[in-house]
Design a protein around this motif. Structure first.
Motif, PDB file in Angstrom:
ATOM      1  N   ILE A  52       0.749  -1.397  -0.099  1.00 39.92           N
ATOM      2  CA  ILE A  52      -0.050   0.072   0.019  1.00 39.92           C
ATOM      3  C   ILE A  52       0.995   1.034   0.038  1.00 39.92           C
ATOM      4  N   ASP A  53       2.098   1.209  -0.287  1.00 43.24           N
ATOM      5  CA  ASP A  53       3.037   2.420  -0.547  1.00 43.24           C
ATOM      6  C   ASP A  53       3.104   3.060   0.928  1.00 43.24           C
ATOM      7  N   MET A  54       3.043   2.543   1.980  1.00 43.37           N
ATOM      8  CA  MET A  54       3.496   3.008   3.303  1.00 43.37           C
ATOM      9  C   MET A  54       4.743   2.670   3.757  1.00 43.37           C
ATOM     10  N   ASN A  55       5.327   3.275   4.773  1.00 42.24           N
ATOM     11  CA  ASN A  55       6.708   3.033   5.212  1.00 42.24           C
ATOM     12  C   ASN A  55       6.788   2.455   6.625  1.00 42.24           C
ATOM     13  N   ILE A  56       7.349   1.397   6.844  1.00 40.55           N
ATOM     14  CA  ILE A  56       7.691   0.761   8.253  1.00 40.55           C
ATOM     15  C   ILE A  56       8.503   1.948   8.902  1.00 40.55           C
ATOM     16  N   ALA A  57       8.108   1.963   9.953  1.00 43.57           N
ATOM     17  CA  ALA A  57       8.769   3.046  10.932  1.00 43.57           C
ATOM     18  C   ALA A  57      10.148   2.257  11.612  1.00 43.57           C
ATOM     19  N   GLN A  58      11.169   3.193  11.559  1.00 42.31           N
ATOM     20  CA  GLN A  58      12.558   2.508  11.847  1.00 42.31           C
ATOM     21  C   GLN A  58      13.210   3.459  13.161  1.00 42.31           C
ATOM     22  N   ALA A  59      13.471   2.929  14.249  1.00 41.40           N
ATOM     23  CA  ALA A  59      14.082   3.722  15.292  1.00 41.40           C
ATOM     24  C   ALA A  59      14.815   2.597  15.981  1.00 41.40           C
ATOM     25  N   ALA A  60      16.003   3.170  16.553  1.00 39.84           N
ATOM     26  CA  ALA A  60      17.121   2.453  17.614  1.00 39.84           C
ATOM     27  C   ALA A  60      16.214   1.773  18.701  1.00 39.84           C
ATOM     28  N   THR A  61      15.057   2.181  19.090  1.00 39.93           N
ATOM     29  CA  THR A  61      14.322   1.731  20.129  1.00 39.93           C
ATOM     30  C   THR A  61      13.428   0.719  19.779  1.00 39.93           C
ATOM     31  N   MET A  62      13.167   0.586  18.535  1.00 36.92           N
ATOM     32  CA  MET A  62      12.435  -0.580  18.231  1.00 36.92           C
ATOM     33  C   MET A  62      13.310  -1.905  17.445  1.00 36.92           C
ATOM     34  N   PRO A  63      13.487  -2.658  18.246  1.00 36.80           N
ATOM     35  CA  PRO A  63      14.270  -3.871  17.901  1.00 36.80           C
ATOM     36  C   PRO A  63      13.870  -4.837  16.658  1.00 36.80           C
ATOM     37  N   LYS A  64      12.455  -4.856  16.664  1.00 33.62           N
ATOM     38  CA  LYS A  64      11.755  -5.463  15.667  1.00 33.62           C
ATOM     39  C   LYS A  64      10.358  -4.729  15.154  1.00 33.62           C
ATOM     40  N   ASN A  65      10.384  -4.578  13.916  1.00 34.92           N
ATOM     41  CA  ASN A  65       8.925  -4.003  13.161  1.00 34.92           C
ATOM     42  C   ASN A  65       9.036  -4.400  11.843  1.00 34.92           C
ATOM     43  N   PRO A  66       7.726  -5.246  11.460  1.00 35.93           N
ATOM     44  CA  PRO A  66       6.779  -5.589  12.549  1.00 35.93           C
ATOM     45  C   PRO A  66       7.052  -6.745  13.346  1.00 35.93           C
ATOM     46  N   MET A  67       6.440  -6.836  14.356  1.00 39.54           N
ATOM     47  CA  MET A  67       6.301  -8.150  15.341  1.00 39.54           C
ATOM     48  C   MET A  67       5.140  -8.977  15.398  1.00 39.54           C
ATOM     49  N   ALA A  68       5.287  -9.943  15.885  1.00 38.08           N
ATOM     50  CA  ALA A  68       4.056 -11.011  16.151  1.00 38.08           C
ATOM     51  C   ALA A  68       4.288 -11.996  17.561  1.00 38.08           C
ATOM     52  N   TYR A  69       3.344 -12.374  18.055  1.00 42.51           N
ATOM     53  CA  TYR A  69       3.470 -13.217  19.223  1.00 42.51           C
ATOM     54  C   TYR A  69       2.359 -14.374  19.233  1.00 42.51           C
TER      55      TYR A  69
END
Length: 88
Positions: free
Chosen positions: A34-51
């Motif tokens: 859908i032409d969007m961007n995954i946020a990236q930051a040093a505080t997010m070790p994994k994105n996307p994530m699931a459990y």
């Protein structure tokens, strides 16, 4: 002016995904599609994530993807028939 589109789905299915990695791959694919961007930051070790939640009555996968401008989330309940899936 910003244009906001919001989609919420409540689905039933026979063969729900039960694997957290499969949900992560789906969320990643969808965000790119859908032409969007995954946020990236040093505080997010994994994105996307699931459990995978094994708790009685709530068995299923929960997954989230944080976008630069929004989010997407999914939860499955795979111990029901038909299985339930909610997506935001």
């Amino acid at each position: 002016m910003l244009r906001h589109i919001h989609l919420m789905l409540a689905l039933e299915c026979r063969y729900p995904p039960k694997d957290a990695q499969e949900i992560e791959a789906f969320i990643s694919f969808l965000i790119k599609r859908i032409d969007m961007n995954i946020a990236q930051a040093a505080t997010m070790p994994k994105n996307p994530m699931a459990y995978y939640c094994p708790c009685a009555g709530n068995e299923g996968v929960t997954g989230v993807g944080i976008l630069e401008t929004s989010h997407c989330a999914i939860h499955t309940w795979d111990n029901e028939f038909p299985a339930k899936v909610q997506f935001d």
